[in-house]
Scaffold this active site. Structure first.
Site, short mmCIF file in Angstrom:
data_model
loop_
_atom_site.label_atom_id
_atom_site.label_comp_id
_atom_site.label_asym_id
_atom_site.label_seq_id
_atom_site.Cartn_x
_atom_site.Cartn_y
_atom_site.Cartn_z
N THR A 186 43.28 -25.60 13.18
CA THR A 186 44.74 -25.73 13.13
C THR A 186 45.28 -25.78 14.56
O THR A 186 44.61 -25.37 15.51
CB THR A 186 45.37 -24.55 12.37
OG1 THR A 186 45.07 -23.34 13.07
CG2 THR A 186 44.84 -24.46 10.95
N ASP B 192 48.56 -17.92 8.18
CA ASP B 192 48.05 -17.23 6.98
C ASP B 192 48.45 -17.98 5.71
O ASP B 192 47.68 -18.03 4.74
CB ASP B 192 48.59 -15.80 6.94
CG ASP B 192 48.12 -14.99 8.13
OD1 ASP B 192 46.99 -15.23 8.60
OD2 ASP B 192 48.88 -14.12 8.60
N ASP C 102 54.45 -4.79 9.70
CA ASP C 102 54.82 -5.45 10.96
C ASP C 102 56.18 -4.95 11.43
O ASP C 102 57.17 -5.03 10.69
CB ASP C 102 54.93 -6.97 10.77
CG ASP C 102 53.59 -7.63 10.49
OD1 ASP C 102 52.54 -6.95 10.60
OD2 ASP C 102 53.60 -8.84 10.17
N GLU D 248 40.28 -8.73 11.03
CA GLU D 248 41.06 -7.51 11.30
C GLU D 248 40.49 -6.30 10.56
O GLU D 248 41.15 -5.26 10.49
CB GLU D 248 42.53 -7.73 10.92
CG GLU D 248 43.23 -8.70 11.87
CD GLU D 248 44.72 -8.85 11.58
OE1 GLU D 248 45.45 -9.18 12.52
OE2 GLU D 248 45.15 -8.66 10.43
N GLY E 275 49.91 -8.33 8.07
CA GLY E 275 48.45 -8.22 8.08
C GLY E 275 47.89 -9.53 7.58
O GLY E 275 48.35 -10.06 6.55
N GLY F 278 49.00 -25.03 15.38
CA GLY F 278 50.43 -24.72 15.31
C GLY F 278 51.15 -25.83 14.56
O GLY F 278 50.80 -26.16 13.42
N SER G 212 56.83 -21.97 5.09
CA SER G 212 56.81 -20.52 5.32
C SER G 212 57.56 -20.12 6.59
O SER G 212 57.90 -18.95 6.77
CB SER G 212 55.37 -20.01 5.41
OG SER G 212 54.80 -20.36 6.67
N ASN H 187 42.05 -21.62 14.99
CA ASN H 187 42.96 -22.47 15.76
C ASN H 187 42.17 -23.08 16.93
O ASN H 187 40.97 -22.79 17.09
CB ASN H 187 44.21 -21.69 16.21
CG ASN H 187 43.91 -20.59 17.21
OD1 ASN H 187 42.90 -20.64 17.93
ND2 ASN H 187 44.75 -19.58 17.24
N ASP I 16 60.80 -18.62 12.01
CA ASP I 16 59.80 -17.60 12.36
C ASP I 16 58.41 -18.15 11.99
O ASP I 16 58.15 -18.40 10.81
CB ASP I 16 60.12 -16.32 11.56
CG ASP I 16 59.25 -15.16 11.96
OD1 ASP I 16 58.17 -15.38 12.55
OD2 ASP I 16 59.65 -14.02 11.67
O1 RIB Z 1 48.98 -13.63 11.27
C1 RIB Z 1 50.13 -12.82 11.37
C2 RIB Z 1 49.77 -11.38 11.20
O2 RIB Z 1 48.94 -10.98 12.26
C3 RIB Z 1 50.94 -10.45 11.23
O3 RIB Z 1 51.50 -10.25 9.95
C4 RIB Z 1 50.36 -9.18 11.84
O4 RIB Z 1 50.27 -8.12 10.96
C5 RIB Z 1 48.99 -9.58 12.38
O5 RIB Z 1 47.96 -9.09 11.63
#
Ligand code: RIB
Length: 281
Positions: free
Chosen positions: A194, A227, A14, A135, A40, A196, A257, A176, A221
């Site tokens: 979810t 995740d 990222d 992804e 990711g 937020g 987190s 979400n 952040d």
């Molecule tokens: O969910 C956050 C993630 O989404 C980030 O780390 C970015 O890489 C995207 O995949």
């Protein structure tokens, strides 16, 4: 012995750029210094589950490059089994993460090695739970779903069309509010929605089965909070906790987190979640 969770998913590097306000279409804005972080959705969820004490194997792909090495180093530090991470012929996938002062973000992913994820069906079949996100190619998700002998948890983000044979195999769908609407409010199995910093609701066969509100924190952040929730949820469910206890622990882990920069830096350990729950209740 702790549960074995196989994460079949993305590994990104990222690049974060902070700015006062996100750009509008056609606009150029000045941002701060770029910062690289491991990310990711797949790797993030793997790190979150491993920090919480699960035995986690990562099934993904990276390129032969520095971003890939950075991503692997953090996975390795968290104790994730990296035997099933493939070295692809293309670069590691990169996520450009733009974050404005309000905390709102926009993410663009340059797909690289994630498109070359291959599934080791025998290894996946040994896991107590398989965790996936949107992804990696749908074909890889289908293969992993077919191999899965345990609980299949899918975080269907970002939104994309999924074949009915995959949707009907999912045991736990985590989305979400926007994704929930996009997938037509599914009514079978467990669906966790979810919101937020808002209340998380878990439905079992269309009926509300549990709910939990994330504790309020001074977030630095929020990238990766979702995740962390998914990784913590997988740990809870595979360790035999109730749906309510699993949700409660997962929202506490997700809030914690957000107290550090980057998706993975603030992901808590089991002990940190225990302490935080004791403080907030
Ligand atoms: O969910 C956050 C993630 O989404 C980030 O780390 C970015 O890489 C995207 O995949």
């Amino acid at each position: 012995m702790s549960a074995h969770i196989a994460v079949v998913g993305s590994i990104n590097a990222d690049m974060f750029i902070r700015m006062p306000v996100l750009p509008q279409r056609g606009e150029t804005v000045a941002g701060g210094q770029p910062h690289w972080f491991p990310g990711g959705k797949g790797a993030n969820q793997a790190v979150a589950a491993a920090r919480l004490g699960a035995h986690v194997s990562m099934h993904g792909a990276i390129g032969d490059d520095e971003p890939g090495q950075m991503a692997m180093a953090n996975l390795s530090d968290a104790g994730v089994d990296l035997s099933f991470v493939k070295r692809a012929s293309v670069p590691t996938s990169i996520a450009l993460v733009l974050v404005e002062e309000s905390g709102e973000n926009q993410i663009v992913i340059a797909q690289g090695a994630n498109d070359e994820v291959e599934v080791d069906s025998a290894a996946v079949s040994e896991a107590n739970a398989v965790v996936m996100q949107n992804e990696i190619p749908v074909a890889a998700m289908l293969e992993a779903a077919a191999a899965c002998q345990g609980t299949l948890i899918v975080n269907a983000a970002p939104v994309r069309e999924l074949p009915s044979e995959l949707l009907s195999r999912i045991d736990v769908l985590i989305v979400n509010e926007h994704e929930f609407e996009a997938y037509g409010r599914p009514t079978r199995g467990v669906v966790v929605v979810t919101a937020g910093s808002g209340e998380v609701v878990a439905y079992q066969d269309g009926q509300i089965a549990a709910r939990a509100t994330p504790p309020v924190v001074e977030a630095i952040d929020t990238v990766g909070a979702g995740d962390t929730f998914v990784g913590a949820f997988a740990v809870g469910i595979t360790s035999g906790s109730s749906l309510q206890e699993t949700l409660t622990r997962a929202v506490h882990a997700a809030s914690l987190s957000t107290l550090a920069h980057g998706a993975q830096s603030g992901m808590p350990t089991k002990e940190q979640v225990d302490d935080f729950i004791a403080q907030t209740n």
